[in-house]
Design a protein around this motif. Structure first.
Motif, PDB file in Angstrom:
ATOM      1  N   GLY A   4      -0.956   4.126   4.482  1.00  0.00           N
ATOM      2  CA  GLY A   4      -1.488   4.360   3.142  1.00  0.00           C
ATOM      3  C   GLY A   4      -1.145   3.205   2.205  1.00  0.00           C
ATOM      4  N   THR A   5      -0.004   2.593   2.431  1.00  0.00           N
ATOM      5  CA  THR A   5       0.340   1.402   1.650  1.00  0.00           C
ATOM      6  C   THR A   5      -0.744   0.350   1.838  1.00  0.00           C
ATOM      7  OG1 THR A   5       2.707   1.853   1.854  1.00  0.00           O
ATOM      8  CG2 THR A   5       2.083  -0.425   1.364  1.00  0.00           C
ATOM      9  N   ASP A  38      -5.303   7.225  -5.245  1.00  0.00           N
ATOM     10  CA  ASP A  38      -4.345   7.320  -4.154  1.00  0.00           C
ATOM     11  C   ASP A  38      -4.291   8.795  -3.786  1.00  0.00           C
ATOM     12  OD1 ASP A  38      -2.289   7.482  -2.414  1.00  0.00           O
ATOM     13  OD2 ASP A  38      -0.802   6.456  -3.666  1.00  0.00           O
ATOM     14  N   LYS A  85       0.580  12.442   6.685  1.00  0.00           N
ATOM     15  CA  LYS A  85       1.451  13.284   5.844  1.00  0.00           C
ATOM     16  C   LYS A  85       1.262  14.731   6.306  1.00  0.00           C
ATOM     17  CE  LYS A  85       2.912   9.798   3.352  1.00  0.00           C
ATOM     18  NZ  LYS A  85       2.475   9.295   2.051  1.00  0.00           N
TER      19      LYS A  85
HETATM   20  C1  LIG Z   1       3.010   8.137   1.642  1.00  0.00           C
HETATM   21  C2  LIG Z   1       2.225   7.734   0.502  1.00  0.00           C
HETATM   22  C3  LIG Z   1       1.449   6.576   0.504  1.00  0.00           C
HETATM   23  C4  LIG Z   1       1.345   5.632   1.671  1.00  0.00           C
HETATM   24  O1  LIG Z   1       2.417   5.637   2.489  1.00  0.00           O
HETATM   25  P1  LIG Z   1       2.480   5.003   3.952  1.00  0.00           P
HETATM   26  O2  LIG Z   1       3.838   5.449   4.363  1.00  0.00           O
HETATM   27  O3  LIG Z   1       2.357   3.546   3.779  1.00  0.00           O
HETATM   28  O4  LIG Z   1       1.396   5.589   4.784  1.00  0.00           O
HETATM   29  C5  LIG Z   1       0.722   6.291  -0.618  1.00  0.00           C
HETATM   30  N1  LIG Z   1       0.746   7.088  -1.683  1.00  0.00           N
HETATM   31  C6  LIG Z   1       1.462   8.217  -1.726  1.00  0.00           C
HETATM   32  C7  LIG Z   1       1.409   9.088  -2.932  1.00  0.00           C
HETATM   33  C8  LIG Z   1       2.232   8.585  -0.634  1.00  0.00           C
HETATM   34  O5  LIG Z   1       2.948   9.702  -0.672  1.00  0.00           O
END
Ligand SMILES: *Cc1c(COP(=O)(O)O)cnc(C)c1O
Length: 344
Positions: free
Chosen positions: A65-66, A173, A204
């Motif tokens: 997600g990052t 996001d 998640k």
């Molecule tokens: C977990 C998360 C992400 C992205 O996280 P990654 O660990 O890189 O997959 C982005 N935004 C929110 C709100 C998150 O909880």
């Protein structure tokens, strides 16, 4: 320290889930190809499925997600541009400042209100005039859910309309946007309405081992593909993990309601304990204020009972598909057992 065969009740995050047998079977059976050549049928199928589900033209699968957030920021904003974002937002606070470091994009952080929103008046006030002194304000980025809170539908409608009126693009996001939709009883399409692009985490609460999708217009996603390659996110036979992600999106959205119920039950149980202050959960994440001196012994007490939690003065507890209702009762009992003997 960890015995892989022990069943830990792990409340640190909803990222800790194990793929179930059906998900592993889907991974094993997935036809794959080289996704940098767009040859992986399972990745293509996932991207199309996610785009259709959320009502976008196209999708892009990435390792995290990052990365999907960063790809979106890089594709929306250029060098010297600016994006409006909450002080508490993941993209601003928890992604290593990637937009600024790697994109030369200036964040304009704005205080989040107690409900997680950014006030409309603040959004309007922080949009810079067209003047050579200022960075060019290009994008409003919101997060839903944020700290487990669901942003109100009418707020999202108003905030995205305001951004568009002022010529800004909008990015969500939506790491946990499925939790928001399930909580509100809306479709996934309604939950992301008003956003030009959205990033959705599949690892998640949805329970896939890895991966996120970025959704948006076709031309934007094509641009995103270039950024993904540059960031090292161009994967080859990625269908093996895309199959798990597809399984998660297909089977694990509705059941997020179970996580929300378990979080509510856990919060209610802990709220009855003297000395703890518990926030009321809206989804699968809530917070407990714990007296500082109790934290270290409580953490050890819980670990002895097979419970992992990020215990601190401001503890975040998270439910997910590997925490059942019996586990919730066990955690409440363990907390009660600790606090009946504990004196500051
Ligand atoms: C977990 C998360 C992400 C992205 O996280 P990654 O660990 O890189 O997959 C982005 N935004 C929110 C709100 C998150 O909880």
């Amino acid at each position: 320290m960890s015995d892989p065969h022990q069943h830990w009740i792990d409340l640190r995050s909803d990222t800790v889930t194990q793929p179930c047998a059906a998900m592993r079977a889907a991974m094993a059976a997935a036809p794959v190809g080289d996704d940098v050549y767009a040859d992986d049928p399972t990745v293509n199928r996932l991207q199309d499925f996610a785009a259709e589900l959320f009502g976008y033209e196209a999708g892009l699968f990435a390792p995290s997600g990052t990365q999907t957030n960063l790809i979106a920021l890089l594709a929306h904003c250029g060098r010297g541009d600016e994006y409006l974002v909450g002080q508490e937002a993941h993209t601003y606070k928890y992604e290593g400042g990637g937009a600024a470091v790697l994109g030369s994009i200036q964040p304009q952080p704005i205080a989040n209100q107690p409900d997680g929103s950014i006030a409309l008046a603040d959004i309007a006030a922080y949009i810079k005039p067209d003047d050579m002194h200022f960075a060019r304000t290009r994008l409003l980025a919101l997060e839903n859910t944020i700290g487990g809170r669901v942003l109100p539908r009418d707020y999202l409608q108003a905030a995205t309309a305001l951004a568009h009126e002022r010529g800004l693009a909008t990015h969500l996001d939506g790491a946990r946007v499925c939790n928001a939709a399930v909580k509100d009883g809306t479709s996934l399409r309604e939950a992301v309405a008003g956003f030009d692009t959205v990033s959705v985490c599949l690892s998640k609460g949805l329970g896939a081992p890895v991966g996120s999708v970025l959704l948006g217009p076709k031309a934007f996603i094509e641009q995103g593909k270039r950024w993904r390659k540059m960031l090292g996110g161009g994967m080859r036979q990625a269908g093996v993990i895309a199959a798990a992600a597809h399984h998660a999106l297909e089977h694990n959205v509705e059941r997020l309601a179970d996580d929300h119920r378990n979080a509510a039950d856990l919060a209610a149980g802990l709220a009855g304990i003297d000395g703890l202050r518990v926030t009321a959960p809206q989804t699968n994440i809530f917070y407990v204020e714990i007296p500082g001196a109790a934290c270290a012994p409580l953490r050890e007490h819980l670990a002895r009972q097979g419970i992992r939690a990020s215990i601190g003065p401001h503890t975040r507890l998270v439910t997910h598909l590997d925490v059942g209702s019996a586990d919730v009762q066990k955690v409440i009992a363990a907390f009660k057992d600790f606090f009946k003997d504990w004196r500051a």
